[in-house]
Design a protein around this motif. Sequence first.
Motif, short mmCIF file in Angstrom:
data_model
loop_
_atom_site.label_atom_id
_atom_site.label_comp_id
_atom_site.label_asym_id
_atom_site.label_seq_id
_atom_site.Cartn_x
_atom_site.Cartn_y
_atom_site.Cartn_z
N THR A 114 -29.55 1.17 -8.71
CA THR A 114 -29.82 1.26 -7.27
C THR A 114 -31.31 1.20 -6.94
O THR A 114 -31.72 0.41 -6.08
N PRO A 115 -32.18 2.00 -7.58
CA PRO A 115 -33.60 1.91 -7.24
C PRO A 115 -34.20 0.53 -7.54
O PRO A 115 -35.05 0.03 -6.79
N LEU A 116 -33.75 -0.12 -8.63
CA LEU A 116 -34.27 -1.43 -8.99
C LEU A 116 -33.87 -2.49 -7.98
O LEU A 116 -34.69 -3.30 -7.54
N LEU A 117 -32.60 -2.49 -7.59
CA LEU A 117 -32.12 -3.48 -6.64
C LEU A 117 -32.67 -3.21 -5.24
O LEU A 117 -32.99 -4.14 -4.50
N ALA A 118 -32.79 -1.92 -4.89
CA ALA A 118 -33.37 -1.58 -3.59
C ALA A 118 -34.81 -2.05 -3.52
O ALA A 118 -35.27 -2.58 -2.49
N ALA A 119 -35.55 -1.87 -4.61
CA ALA A 119 -36.94 -2.32 -4.64
C ALA A 119 -37.03 -3.83 -4.53
O ALA A 119 -37.93 -4.37 -3.87
N GLY A 120 -36.08 -4.54 -5.14
CA GLY A 120 -36.05 -5.99 -5.02
C GLY A 120 -35.87 -6.43 -3.58
O GLY A 120 -36.54 -7.37 -3.11
N LEU A 121 -34.99 -5.76 -2.85
CA LEU A 121 -34.78 -6.08 -1.44
C LEU A 121 -36.04 -5.80 -0.62
O LEU A 121 -36.40 -6.56 0.29
N ARG A 162 -47.69 2.75 -5.65
CA ARG A 162 -47.94 3.14 -7.03
C ARG A 162 -47.83 4.65 -7.25
O ARG A 162 -48.50 5.21 -8.13
N LEU A 163 -47.03 5.32 -6.45
CA LEU A 163 -46.84 6.76 -6.67
C LEU A 163 -45.97 6.98 -7.91
O LEU A 163 -45.00 6.25 -8.12
N PRO A 164 -46.26 8.00 -8.71
CA PRO A 164 -45.37 8.35 -9.82
C PRO A 164 -44.00 8.75 -9.27
O PRO A 164 -43.88 9.18 -8.11
N PRO A 165 -42.93 8.61 -10.06
CA PRO A 165 -41.58 8.89 -9.57
C PRO A 165 -41.40 10.24 -8.88
O PRO A 165 -40.84 10.31 -7.79
N VAL A 166 -41.89 11.31 -9.50
CA VAL A 166 -41.71 12.65 -8.90
C VAL A 166 -42.45 12.74 -7.57
O VAL A 166 -41.91 13.26 -6.58
N LEU A 171 -38.90 2.88 -11.77
CA LEU A 171 -37.66 2.79 -10.99
C LEU A 171 -36.47 3.29 -11.81
O LEU A 171 -35.55 3.91 -11.28
N VAL A 172 -36.47 3.00 -13.11
CA VAL A 172 -35.40 3.52 -13.97
C VAL A 172 -35.46 5.05 -14.03
O VAL A 172 -34.43 5.72 -14.03
N MET A 173 -36.67 5.59 -14.02
CA MET A 173 -36.81 7.05 -13.99
C MET A 173 -36.21 7.63 -12.71
O MET A 173 -35.58 8.69 -12.72
N LEU A 174 -36.42 6.93 -11.59
CA LEU A 174 -35.77 7.36 -10.35
C LEU A 174 -34.25 7.34 -10.50
O LEU A 174 -33.55 8.24 -10.04
N GLY A 175 -33.75 6.28 -11.14
CA GLY A 175 -32.32 6.17 -11.35
C GLY A 175 -31.78 7.28 -12.23
O GLY A 175 -30.69 7.81 -11.99
N VAL A 176 -32.54 7.65 -13.26
CA VAL A 176 -32.13 8.75 -14.15
C VAL A 176 -32.06 10.06 -13.38
O VAL A 176 -31.11 10.85 -13.53
N SER A 193 -40.03 -1.77 -13.53
CA SER A 193 -38.77 -1.25 -14.06
C SER A 193 -38.87 0.18 -14.59
O SER A 193 -37.97 0.99 -14.38
N GLY A 194 -39.99 0.51 -15.25
CA GLY A 194 -40.11 1.84 -15.87
C GLY A 194 -39.96 2.97 -14.88
O GLY A 194 -39.10 3.85 -15.04
#
Length: 217
Positions: free
Chosen positions: A72-79, A152-156, A108-113, A105-106
Amino acid sequence: MVHETFPIPAPMFNGASRRVDVGNVFDWFRQGWAIFLAKPGVWMAMTIILLVILSGLAIIPWFAELAACLLTPLLAAGLLLACRKVERNETLEISDLFAAFQSHSGGLVMLGVFYMLVMLGGGLLGTLPSLLLCMLIALSIWFASALLVFNRLPPVDALKASCHACLKNFLVFLVYGLISLVLCFFAALPIGLGFLVLGPVLAGSVYASYRDIFIAV
């Protein structure tokens, strides 16, 4: 003596957001509609691909929810990246849906996790706590992908800034959510074909809300 080096680097974005009026919601939808009209064929093709991906994941029920959380975060970012291309009058391509897989990807995957772990944890709670948890997840995720990709904010930090901005504009997003529900109802009437238009419009409205609440600070 300390000599300055030029250009002096700009300060890091700290996630500051602003409070907006409820009326801005209608501007977000208008901008979303304009973004869709700029390249309707490409947007509908991306929406179809997105629906096919989600439908394919649903074939394996136990795997679908986990994969959807990660994607979801990866595809949302693509949109969102696609929306920015339209805003900049750049050529929009169907492959833009997967642009975030190459560049961000790195994080955004952390957001997904995070999303996946919280959703799994929410299943262990009662109904009311689960609903509150889902609301907090929605608020945290809403701008997180945009803040990670564009600022460029870190995931948290992206999750915190998103949640804070949404809580600051809670009434605004309540109105946005109600309007979106009504639009989804009508989009579902013609065997769901309305989502080929509404999906891109909603993506554009999310991008517009990000620009309004964060960029305009």
